[in-house]
Design a protein around this motif. Structure first.
Motif, PDB file in Angstrom:
ATOM      1  N   ARG A   1      -0.590 -57.545  81.544  1.00 53.14           N
ATOM      2  CA  ARG A   1      -0.810 -57.733  80.110  1.00 53.14           C
ATOM      3  C   ARG A   1      -0.843 -56.404  79.364  1.00 53.14           C
ATOM      4  NH1 ARG A   1      -2.061 -62.855  78.189  1.00 53.14           N
ATOM      5  NH2 ARG A   1      -1.278 -64.328  79.726  1.00 53.14           N
ATOM      6  N   LEU A   2      -1.373 -55.368  80.000  1.00 52.18           N
ATOM      7  CA  LEU A   2      -1.337 -54.052  79.366  1.00 52.18           C
ATOM      8  C   LEU A   2       0.096 -53.568  79.198  1.00 52.18           C
ATOM      9  CD1 LEU A   2      -4.288 -52.045  80.966  1.00 52.18           C
ATOM     10  CD2 LEU A   2      -4.049 -52.780  78.597  1.00 52.18           C
ATOM     11  N   GLY A   3       0.929 -53.852  80.205  1.00 47.06           N
ATOM     12  CA  GLY A   3       2.336 -53.491  80.101  1.00 47.06           C
ATOM     13  C   GLY A   3       3.022 -54.225  78.957  1.00 47.06           C
ATOM     14  N   ILE A   4       2.692 -55.491  78.775  1.00 48.76           N
ATOM     15  CA  ILE A   4       3.247 -56.263  77.661  1.00 48.76           C
ATOM     16  C   ILE A   4       2.816 -55.646  76.328  1.00 48.76           C
ATOM     17  CG2 ILE A   4       3.148 -58.487  76.474  1.00 48.76           C
ATOM     18  CD1 ILE A   4       2.887 -59.801  79.242  1.00 48.76           C
ATOM     19  N   SER A   5       1.542 -55.274  76.238  1.00 49.01           N
ATOM     20  CA  SER A   5       1.045 -54.642  75.017  1.00 49.01           C
ATOM     21  C   SER A   5       1.791 -53.351  74.732  1.00 49.01           C
ATOM     22  CB  SER A   5      -0.462 -54.376  75.152  1.00 49.01           C
ATOM     23  OG  SER A   5      -0.978 -53.798  73.974  1.00 49.01           O
ATOM     24  N   ASP A   6       2.064 -52.583  75.781  1.00 47.31           N
ATOM     25  CA  ASP A   6       2.845 -51.350  75.630  1.00 47.31           C
ATOM     26  C   ASP A   6       4.247 -51.633  75.105  1.00 47.31           C
ATOM     27  OD1 ASP A   6       1.740 -48.837  76.049  1.00 47.31           O
ATOM     28  OD2 ASP A   6       1.600 -49.144  78.208  1.00 47.31           O
ATOM     29  N   ASN A   7       4.877 -52.646  75.654  1.00 49.20           N
ATOM     30  CA  ASN A   7       6.277 -52.935  75.330  1.00 49.20           C
ATOM     31  C   ASN A   7       6.477 -53.392  73.895  1.00 49.20           C
ATOM     32  OD1 ASN A   7       7.101 -52.256  77.917  1.00 49.20           O
ATOM     33  ND2 ASN A   7       6.962 -54.352  78.682  1.00 49.20           N
ATOM     34  N   ILE A   8       5.467 -54.044  73.322  1.00 51.08           N
ATOM     35  CA  ILE A   8       5.615 -54.537  71.949  1.00 51.08           C
ATOM     36  C   ILE A   8       4.848 -53.675  70.956  1.00 51.08           C
ATOM     37  CG2 ILE A   8       6.047 -56.917  72.651  1.00 51.08           C
ATOM     38  CD1 ILE A   8       3.183 -57.595  72.087  1.00 51.08           C
ATOM     39  N   ALA A   9       4.450 -52.479  71.397  1.00 43.82           N
ATOM     40  CA  ALA A   9       3.646 -51.611  70.528  1.00 43.82           C
ATOM     41  C   ALA A   9       4.398 -51.286  69.242  1.00 43.82           C
ATOM     42  CB  ALA A   9       3.288 -50.323  71.265  1.00 43.82           C
ATOM     43  N   THR A  10       3.669 -51.238  68.155  1.00 45.63           N
ATOM     44  CA  THR A  10       4.230 -50.922  66.852  1.00 45.63           C
ATOM     45  C   THR A  10       3.923 -49.466  66.498  1.00 45.63           C
ATOM     46  OG1 THR A  10       2.203 -51.661  65.759  1.00 45.63           O
ATOM     47  CG2 THR A  10       3.936 -53.296  66.097  1.00 45.63           C
ATOM     48  N   HIS A  11       4.395 -49.039  65.339  1.00 46.69           N
ATOM     49  CA  HIS A  11       4.169 -47.658  64.898  1.00 46.69           C
ATOM     50  C   HIS A  11       3.395 -47.642  63.584  1.00 46.69           C
ATOM     51  CE1 HIS A  11       6.804 -46.159  68.043  1.00 46.69           C
ATOM     52  NE2 HIS A  11       7.662 -47.106  67.707  1.00 46.69           N
ATOM     53  N   THR A  12       2.407 -48.516  63.501  1.00 46.61           N
ATOM     54  CA  THR A  12       1.590 -48.568  62.299  1.00 46.61           C
ATOM     55  C   THR A  12       0.444 -47.570  62.405  1.00 46.61           C
ATOM     56  OG1 THR A  12       0.138 -50.263  63.217  1.00 46.61           O
ATOM     57  CG2 THR A  12       2.138 -51.024  62.106  1.00 46.61           C
ATOM     58  N   ARG A  13      -0.454 -47.629  61.426  1.00 48.14           N
ATOM     59  CA  ARG A  13      -1.585 -46.694  61.419  1.00 48.14           C
ATOM     60  C   ARG A  13      -2.556 -46.959  62.568  1.00 48.14           C
ATOM     61  NH1 ARG A  13      -3.418 -46.951  55.210  1.00 48.14           N
ATOM     62  NH2 ARG A  13      -1.918 -48.641  55.121  1.00 48.14           N
ATOM     63  N   THR A  14      -2.434 -48.113  63.209  1.00 45.54           N
ATOM     64  CA  THR A  14      -3.311 -48.404  64.343  1.00 45.54           C
ATOM     65  C   THR A  14      -2.703 -47.979  65.677  1.00 45.54           C
ATOM     66  OG1 THR A  14      -2.387 -50.637  64.584  1.00 45.54           O
ATOM     67  CG2 THR A  14      -4.303 -50.386  63.147  1.00 45.54           C
TER      68      THR A  14
END
Length: 431
Positions: free
Chosen positions: A202-215
């Protein structure tokens, strides 16, 4: 990043204007036009002939402009007037305020009581809510508040359900940032359930869909902290040797990276990372190295009125003192931490400290006192503890067991609800 990508990121990180905000803007603009039309109508009615006809014509024209420009917004407001948006927004604001108070010096107990009374209602509200772009941020804020409560209460099943709800809403509304958060939240839940492989996935999935927003930086920090906790969990399962040492070193590296990714000064983040680094030193049997992190952690938690962080640091200072043979100091630290946990109704921490104190009484041969403390710990615990069971057996059978640094607690990432907060309606991710 190209100019197009920057524009896309800026668009994505701009908060969706809430229905209420759009309605206010539309109402003000509409009122200006309507007021102007009314004034001209009144003036024309006081006149006669062509002046009256011109006034009526201008009034009709302005009315038409109002309908064309603001009609769709007004119609949407009427369509949504019976929906749950106002309730959801008000609930999100209330839950958010209690989340901030959770574990604090002033309102920690009151916040815990509020969540205990309203947790089921909040979850039912989320389950009944139909995802909509106008309300998704308020939906996510309630999820953040519940995450802080579930992590604190060690309730991974509810946390996983919360992740699924947020992920489903994110897909409907096209919010990759919330899908990224939902995947990281699921990783925390699976780690707490003991399914380390799924947590890593699940951490890998979070990495793969990471955005480039202020968060972005805050989310990267969260994943690094979560990877550190996964490494410590693997160390728990490994016998003494190279595999265990490697897992502990990996945890330390991840925490160092998390500290570098910290998005600006934040006392809560400093406290949490320092406590986790102290845990790493305790795994390495380096009590003094742990204390080097814990002493400033206590000072910073005190400055931030963070009783939860202060209690956690004091608890681990007791573990370090016991490792150094300072049994009197260890008991004093655990007793202090237990009182702080009780003051903010942090049940799991309170139970751990009672277990530490009970095990110390077993070692001292005070079995009656030990049994009372250990039974209190067992009553407070949501999950069974193998070490607690052993000490209970020892106290009941009037036998001695060597005291170890039992259940050295890991500082969880509930503090990220604050670290990852942004302003003006942005989602407030938390752990």
């Amino acid at each position: 990043m190209s100019e197009e990508e920057e524009k896309a990121a800026e668009k994505q990180e701009s908060p969706y204007q809430s229905r209420g905000f759009r309605f206010v803007i539309g109402t003000v603009a509409s009122a200006l036009l309507t007021g102007l039309a009314s004034e001209m109508l009144n003036q024309s009615l006081d006149s006669g002939g062509w002046v009256q006809l011109i006034g009526l014509g201008v009034t009709v024209l302005l009315g038409a402009i109002t309908i064309i420009q603001y009609g769709p917004a007004i119609r949407r407001s009427w369509q949504h007037s019976g929906d749950s948006a106002p309730e959801l927004q008000a609930t999100a604001e209330e839950a958010e305020q209690w989340m901030i108070a959770l574990g604090s010096h002033g309102g920690g107990m009151a916040a815990a009581e509020w969540y205990a009374l309203h947790e089921e209602w909040l979850r039912e509200l989320l389950m009944a809510e139909k995802p909509h772009v106008d309300t998704i941020d308020d939906f996510a804020r309630i999820c953040d508040a519940l995450e802080a409560w579930y992590v604190r209460r060690a309730d991974p099943d509810s946390l996983l359900q919360l992740s699924d709800l947020l992920n489903a809403a994110a897909e409907v509304c096209g919010r990759r940032d919330l899908a990224e958060l939902a995947a990281a939240r699921a990783a925390t839940a699976y780690r707490m359930l003991g399914d380390l492989d799924t947590a890593s996935t699940r951490l890998g999935i979070s990495d793969n869909i990471a955005t480039h927003t202020r968060t972005a930086a805050a989310m990267t920090m969260r994943r690094q902290v979560e990877r550190a906790l996964l490494s410590l969990a693997r160390a728990d399962r490994s016998p003494a040797g190279n595999d265990r040492d490697e897992a502990v070193l990996n945890a330390r590296d991840r925490l160092d990276e998390a500290r570098l990714k910290r998005p600006g000064p934040d006392l809560a983040a400093d406290v949490a990372i320092a406590i986790n680094l102290a845990v790493v030193h305790l795994y390495q049997q380096d009590a003094e190295g742990a204390l080097d992190h814990l002493r400033p952690a206590v000072a910073r938690a005190t400055a931030a009125s963070d009783l939860s962080g202060q209690a956690h640091a004091l608890e681990l200072m007791g573990v370090a003192a016991w490792m150094q043979g300072n049994k009197h100091e260890a008991v004093s630290r655990w007793d202090h931490a237990a009182h702080l946990y009780a003051e903010i109704d942090e049940v799991e921490g309170h139970a751990r400290c009672l277990q530490h104190l009970g095990s110390a009484e077993v070692a001292a041969g005070h079995l009656t006192d030990a049994l009372e403390l250990l039974e209190q710990s067992a009553m407070l615990r949501r999950t069974e503890s193998e070490i607690l069971t052993k000490y209970l057996d020892a106290a009941r059978q009037t036998a001695d067991l060597p005291v170890v640094a039992d259940d050295a607690p890991h500082r969880t990432v509930g503090w990220l609800g604050r670290v990852l907060r942004t302003v003006k309606g942005f989602v407030r991710p938390s752990v």
